[in-house]
Every structure is written in structure tokens, then in C-alpha cells.
Enzyme design. Structure first.
Site, PDB file in Angstrom:
ATOM      1  N   ASP A 103      11.412 -13.073  46.909  1.00  0.00           N
ATOM      2  CA  ASP A 103      11.974 -11.743  46.707  1.00  0.00           C
ATOM      3  C   ASP A 103      11.862 -11.370  45.227  1.00  0.00           C
ATOM      4  O   ASP A 103      11.841 -12.248  44.362  1.00  0.00           O
ATOM      5  CB  ASP A 103      13.446 -11.755  47.130  1.00  0.00           C
ATOM      6  CG  ASP A 103      13.801 -10.579  48.011  1.00  0.00           C
ATOM      7  OD1 ASP A 103      13.731  -9.455  47.507  1.00  0.00           O
ATOM      8  OD2 ASP A 103      14.164 -10.790  49.178  1.00  0.00           O
ATOM      9  N   ASP A 205      12.215  -5.598  46.473  1.00  0.00           N
ATOM     10  CA  ASP A 205      13.447  -4.941  46.873  1.00  0.00           C
ATOM     11  C   ASP A 205      13.459  -3.474  46.432  1.00  0.00           C
ATOM     12  O   ASP A 205      13.120  -3.165  45.277  1.00  0.00           O
ATOM     13  CB  ASP A 205      14.603  -5.699  46.194  1.00  0.00           C
ATOM     14  CG  ASP A 205      15.948  -5.325  46.740  1.00  0.00           C
ATOM     15  OD1 ASP A 205      16.204  -5.601  47.918  1.00  0.00           O
ATOM     16  OD2 ASP A 205      16.756  -4.754  45.971  1.00  0.00           O
ATOM     17  N   GLU A 273       9.802  -3.002  50.054  1.00  0.00           N
ATOM     18  CA  GLU A 273      10.877  -2.482  50.906  1.00  0.00           C
ATOM     19  C   GLU A 273      10.925  -0.961  50.713  1.00  0.00           C
ATOM     20  O   GLU A 273      11.372  -0.481  49.673  1.00  0.00           O
ATOM     21  CB  GLU A 273      12.225  -3.109  50.541  1.00  0.00           C
ATOM     22  CG  GLU A 273      13.262  -2.784  51.590  1.00  0.00           C
ATOM     23  CD  GLU A 273      14.708  -2.913  51.111  1.00  0.00           C
ATOM     24  OE1 GLU A 273      15.594  -2.876  51.979  1.00  0.00           O
ATOM     25  OE2 GLU A 273      14.953  -3.011  49.897  1.00  0.00           O
ATOM     26  N   HIS A 335      18.039  -9.051  57.116  1.00  0.00           N
ATOM     27  CA  HIS A 335      19.402  -9.389  56.681  1.00  0.00           C
ATOM     28  C   HIS A 335      20.268  -8.163  56.416  1.00  0.00           C
ATOM     29  O   HIS A 335      21.422  -8.316  56.013  1.00  0.00           O
ATOM     30  CB  HIS A 335      19.312 -10.246  55.419  1.00  0.00           C
ATOM     31  CG  HIS A 335      18.679  -9.509  54.284  1.00  0.00           C
ATOM     32  ND1 HIS A 335      17.352  -9.134  54.285  1.00  0.00           N
ATOM     33  CD2 HIS A 335      19.197  -9.025  53.132  1.00  0.00           C
ATOM     34  CE1 HIS A 335      17.085  -8.460  53.188  1.00  0.00           C
ATOM     35  NE2 HIS A 335      18.187  -8.385  52.466  1.00  0.00           N
ATOM     36  N   ASP A 336      19.702  -6.965  56.579  1.00  0.00           N
ATOM     37  CA  ASP A 336      20.481  -5.739  56.343  1.00  0.00           C
ATOM     38  C   ASP A 336      20.796  -4.987  57.625  1.00  0.00           C
ATOM     39  O   ASP A 336      21.460  -3.942  57.578  1.00  0.00           O
ATOM     40  CB  ASP A 336      19.703  -4.782  55.432  1.00  0.00           C
ATOM     41  CG  ASP A 336      19.515  -5.337  54.034  1.00  0.00           C
ATOM     42  OD1 ASP A 336      20.382  -6.102  53.581  1.00  0.00           O
ATOM     43  OD2 ASP A 336      18.493  -5.003  53.399  1.00  0.00           O
TER      44      ASP A 336
HETATM   45  C1  NOJ Z   1      17.942  -4.246  49.776  1.00  0.00           C
HETATM   46  C2  NOJ Z   1      18.314  -5.625  50.180  1.00  0.00           C
HETATM   47  O1  NOJ Z   1      17.617  -5.980  51.332  1.00  0.00           O
HETATM   48  C3  NOJ Z   1      19.816  -5.632  50.356  1.00  0.00           C
HETATM   49  O2  NOJ Z   1      20.284  -6.795  50.962  1.00  0.00           O
HETATM   50  C4  NOJ Z   1      20.433  -5.414  48.997  1.00  0.00           C
HETATM   51  O3  NOJ Z   1      21.828  -5.276  49.129  1.00  0.00           O
HETATM   52  C5  NOJ Z   1      19.898  -4.159  48.331  1.00  0.00           C
HETATM   53  N1  NOJ Z   1      18.485  -3.983  48.469  1.00  0.00           N
HETATM   54  C6  NOJ Z   1      20.200  -4.171  46.866  1.00  0.00           C
HETATM   55  O4  NOJ Z   1      19.409  -5.115  46.214  1.00  0.00           O
END
Ligand code: NOJ
Length: 541
Positions: A103, A205, A273, A335-336
Site C-alpha cells: 500500500d 490509497d 484507489e 477492508h472498507d
Molecule cells: C482508503 C482506505 O482504503 C481506507 O481504509 C482509509 O481509511 C482511507 N483511504 C484513508 O487512508
């Protein structure tokens, strides 16, 4: 045409806190990942056969956002190990033919990063401009109306210097000023640090956030928002994200960043992302395919769809939006978001078959191969800052619970109570139990990966949808002589599909009927998916 490793690869996302705890503190670590690599790929048919892992952040961090708040981009947090453990992990993965993607969190650092500590120390500190500082408005309020993804405004007042700093996540994640060349260089150095160590790529990210409108204008009010339904703390939800992301000026930076990667051997990959409307999203490939190799495609995960017709539409729209030569990818869990099993219910197996047979690189979230569901987190155990800011309905803890290896206490994840509770049903839903059950979801995933690996049509071939049946998503993949047909029944009814010629059934989502000759018409059971090959080329068992 030659293909890069990341085009035919299937990526497995590991959330390191929750995969395997080797140190006995209830939190997963890098050594734990090393110990479980054989599960992912030991080079034989007994293991799953994933080609790459993406490991969520393991860098030095105060863990206010579980590692997405980095205080040293070039070191490992002691919670997870050290640089030596990372090097051993990389070597062990490479030995098994597994690529390692890490990451990269360029939009913000931790407030404990030495850069921010210097920046906040005084208005004339040389690093003041490394972050985004602005004076309050005349009435003392924040410089603009932007909100945080975690709830509340995107600005926090620093009493000491009397200015606000920008953070679109928690206040402990101040945003870096990418318009400052020194910041850009420092963050490029971090990329080189890990590429020099041998990593095979980065997942970047919120890469579309790194450049903001130069004037930091107010975002327009969101006309579609229902204020009575919006969480009172959801300041971001009240506006449309016009000036805080996807600004034109981000593209030259990404081109520069890409050049760093292109100077290394081994086809190192950039995955970004990104989200937003298709045309805006597609720009991240770069005008000459010279920016991000694969902007993550979350559409089948995030957008509502129920029927085969809706899934087909999304896939065909995506295929049409990708620039010539660009390579697609699909994601159904991370994970989100909520768990795949919870999102798709009875359609989960067909959704997994779709993910692993469409044209494009699939990213598979740890535990989805077992069907781990969302886990309700008791209030006293809540960890996620987003749940704390915006309520349990926005909790990401639900999909970050420990991997379920076996039926021993804590599911074989840890010797002690884990940082988040294990799913209640772990005694029946775990790797050991599903390995022993030939028709388990784990075995389905294993067989799908095996099929995909052995088929040029499935791994790198072309795609074409074959019918407009509202309930069955029927498509063809082909490459050279190899051809596969995929039929996915997303409805709860039995449905006959017309395959138009005799074929060989290679795999059903129920993993009960395989290698059968089928005549031109095939009846799919409710929610069943099936992969077929040519009748004269595939052997029948
Ligand atoms: C996206 C990430 O996937 C998430 O888990 C994170 O909280 C935010 N970006 C901030 O870095």
C-alpha cells in the site's frame, strides 16, 4: 501481443492485522503472513494458487486509522515486525511465485510524522507548506465547506498557530501538499525505497485526492441529499465532491510517478484507489496509457445491482469505457466495504465465479473464499474511526475480523483474544473444514483459480456477452483456440440456457457436477453458475 504478469494474475488482499498473529498479541503480523503463504500458493494444486498479494499498510503508524496514518513511509511498525521480517516475507513470497503489492498512502501522513510535527511548529517553519494550512474565515469558521470521510468538517484549527489544516479523514491524518515539489520528491523517494527492496507494485490509497482545487473553493451543495436521513455528523454528504478530488492537475503528477516505475525491471504495477463516473475514472489510465496501470474498478461492489441484466450492463459499460489497450479489473470486497457473503447472500458463489471469469484482473479479499460474513461488533469493541464518527451503519470493522483457519479457540488466528471478535460460525466456516468438504466455497475458489490458470481464454482472453436474458449472465471468453462459456443464474429460479451447441461442463458453483458432456441446452439451478469448454477439446471424467 504480450501480457504482463498483473494482467493474468489474481490478487489476494491481506489486511495484516487480521490474517495471522504469530507474536501472541491478538493482532496479525508479517511473520504470520509468511507462515500462511503456502495456503495461498505452494505451487501445487492443493493450495489456492493466488498469483499476488496486496498487503494493506504495515508502515510505522500510531494506528489512528489502522495504518493508513503513516509516521514513517520507509519502516515497518513494530506491531507487524521490522524491515528484516518484510524482506523475509518478500523472499518467501517470490520463492513461491507470489508477487507482492504494498500500500502507498500519499494523500496524508500521520500527525506524528516528523514532517507534520515540523510543519505545525510555527508558521515560518520551512516545512509549513508541506501540508495545507489556511486562515480561518472572518467569523473564525473553517476555510471552506469540505467534510471528512470519517464525519465532521475536513479542517481542524491548530490553536498554537491560529490556522486550520486540511484532513479529509481523521484529524490525525493531515493532508500533504503535493503542489510543493519537495513533498512530491519525498514521496517519490518512498516509492523508490520499496521498489529497490523488490516489491512488485503499489496500491495507491485515494490517489484521486492528492491534488485539490488550487483555490480550495467550496463544494456545491448536494441537491439530492435528504438531510433527515443523513447522519448529523456527515458534513461531506451535504456537498458534491467537485473541488476536492479528480482535479486535472493530478494527471501530470501521475505521469511523472509512472516514469519511476517504468525505470525498474519486472513490470512493477500501479493500482489506484479511484471511483467516480466512468469517463473521469478512465482518464487515470493516462492519455497514452502512461499513468495508472489499473484504476480499481469497484462498480460491481459499490453500485446496486440484483439481476443478471444489471450485472451485464455494468460490465459492458465498463468494457466500453476502458481506453484501447487498457486492462480492466474487478473487486467485490475489501477492508472498507461490507463482506461479499453479506452483500450477495445466495448469489455469492455466482458472484465469485463472475469475478474470476470476467476479462480483467480480479482482487479477492481475504476470507471471502470461505464466505465470512459481516460480524456485528459490540459497542465496547468498536475500533473503526469511521464507525466512531458516522455510526455503526458505516462500520468497517464488520469486514475486518480475523481469518478463520480452524475450529480451535480464536479460529487458529491467535493464541489470545483478537483485536476484533471472530465470526460466531467459525467452527463450521474455516479453512480446515472447507478443505475437507469437496463442495465447499473454498474448493469452488480453488477450482476456479485452477481453471483460470490453465486457460488463456479465461486469464487473458477477449470478452463478449452472449444474450440479453434478464436472469442469466451468459458470456464468452476466448484466446486463440481456447474458448470458454460462462453462464451465471442470479435468480432463485431454475432456468434453461441455450448454449447453441454441445459443450463440456467444466465447473458448477455447487462443485458437484464437473466434466460432463452437455447438449445445446443446459438447465441451471437457482443461483447456479457454470463454466463450459468446447466439447471436442475437454476430456470427460
Ligand atoms: C482508503 C482506505 O482504503 C481506507 O481504509 C482509509 O481509511 C482511507 N483511504 C484513508 O487512508
Amino acid at each position: 501481443m504480450s501480457y504482463k504478469w498483473w494482467q493474468s494474475a489474481v490478487i489476494y488482499q491481506i489486511y495484516p492485522r487480521s490474517f495471522q498473529d504469530s507474536s501472541g498479541n491478538g493482532i496479525g503480523d508479517l511473520q504470520g503472513i509468511i507462515e500462511r503463504l503456502d495456503y495461498l500458493n505452494d505451487g501445487t494444486r492443493d493450495s489456492l494458487g493466488f498469483d499476488a498479494i496486496w498487503i494493506s499498510p504495515f508502515f510505522k503508524s500510531p494506528m489512528k486509522d489502522h495504518g493508513y496514518d503513516v509516521s514513517d513511509y520507509c519502516d515497518v511498525d513494530p506491531l507487524f515486525g521490522d524491515l528484516d521480517t518484510f524482506d523475509r516475507l518478500l523472499a518467501a513470497a517470490h520463492q513461491r511465485g507470489i508477487k507482492v503489492i504494498i500500500d502507498y498512502v500519499p494523500n496524508h501522513s500521520s500527525d506524528q510524522h516528523p514532517w507534520f510535527i515540523a510543519s505545525r511548529s510555527s508558521k515560518d517553519n520551512p516545512q509549513r507548506d508541506w501540508y495545507i494550512w489556511r486562515d480561518p474565515k472572518a467569523d473564525g469558521s473553517p476555510p471552506n465547506n469540505w467534510g471528512s470521510f470519517m464525519g465532521g468538517p475536513a479542517w481542524t484549527l491548530d490553536e498554537h498557530t491560529g490556522q486550520y489544516y486540511l484532513h479529509q479523514f481523521v484529524p490525525e491524518q493531515p493532508e500533504l501538499n503535493w503542489r510543493n515539489p519537495a513533498v512530491k520528491e519525498a514521496l517519490f523517494d518512498a516509492i523508490r525505497f520499496w521498489l529497490d527492496r523488490g516489491v512488485d507494485g503499489f496500491r495507491m490509497d485515494v490517489i484521486g485526492l492528492i491534488i485539490k482545487d488550487e483555490m480550495l473553493r467550496d463544494n456545491p451543495v448536494n441537491p439530492n441529499v435528504n438531510l433527515t436521513e443523513l447522519h448529523p455528523n456527515d458534513v461531506m454528504g451535504r456537498t458534491q465532491s467537485l473541488y476536492n478530488l479528480d482535479q486535472d492537475d493530478v494527471h501530470p503528477i501521475l505521469k511523472e510517478m509512472r516514469q519511476i516505475f517504468d525505470r525498474y525491471d519486472g513490470d512493477r504495477v500501479i493500482i489506484g484507489e479511484l471511483w467516480g463516473p466512468l469517463d473521469r475514472w478512465a482518464r487515470y489510465y493516462g492519455e497514452n496509457l502512461d499513468e495508472i496501470h489499473m484504476p480499481f474498478n469497484f462498480r460491481l461492489m459499490d453500485e446496486p445491482w440484483e439481476t443478471a441484466a444489471e450485472a451485464r450492463q455494468k460490465v459492458n459499460d465498463l468494457e466500453a469505457a476502458i481506453p484501447a489497450g487498457g486492462w480492466p479489473n474487478y473487486v467485490l470486497g475489501n477492508h472498507d466495504r461490507i463482506r461479499l457473503a453479506t452483500r450477495f447472500g445466495p448469489r455469492a458463489r455466482a458472484a465469485i465465479m463472475m469475478l474470476l471469469t470476467l476479462r480483467g484482473t480480479p482482487t479477492f479479499y481475504y476470507g471471502d473464499e470461505l464466505g465470512i460474513k459481516n460480524v456485528d461488533i459490540p459497542p465496547e469493541k468498536v475500533q473503526d474511526p469511521q464507525a466512531k464518527g458516522l455510526g455503526a451503519g458505516r462500520s468497517r470493522d464488520v469486514a475486518r475480523t480475523p481469518m478463520q483457519w480452524d475450529d480451535t479457540p480464536h479460529a487458529g488466528f491467535s493464541r489470545v483474544e483478537p483485536w476484533l471478535p471472530v465470526e460466531d460460525e467459525y467452527q463450521v466456516r474455516n479453512v480446515t473444514a472447507q478443505t475437507a468438504d469437496p463442495s465447499s466455497q473454498l474448493n469452488l475458489v480453488k477450482q476456479l483459480l485452477y481453471l483460470r490458470r490453465g486457460s488463456a481464454a479465461l486469464s487473458i482472453g477477449e470478452y463478449e456477452s452472449l444474450s440479453d436474458d434478464p436472469h442469466v449472465f451468459l458470456f464468452r471468453r476466448w484466446h486463440g483456440e481456447d474458448e470458454k462459456i460462462v453462464a451465471l443464474n442470479f435468480s432463485g429460479k431454475r432456468i434453461s440456457v441455450d448454449l447453441e451447441r454441445p459443450l463440456t461442463l467444466l465447473l458448477s458453483t455447487a462443485v458437484d457436477r464437473t466434466r460432463q458432456a452437455v447438449s445445446g441446452v443446459f438447465e441451471l439451478r437457482p443461483y447456479e453458475g457454470a463454466v463450459f469448454g468446447a466439447a471436442d477439446k475437454e476430456s470427460i471424467e
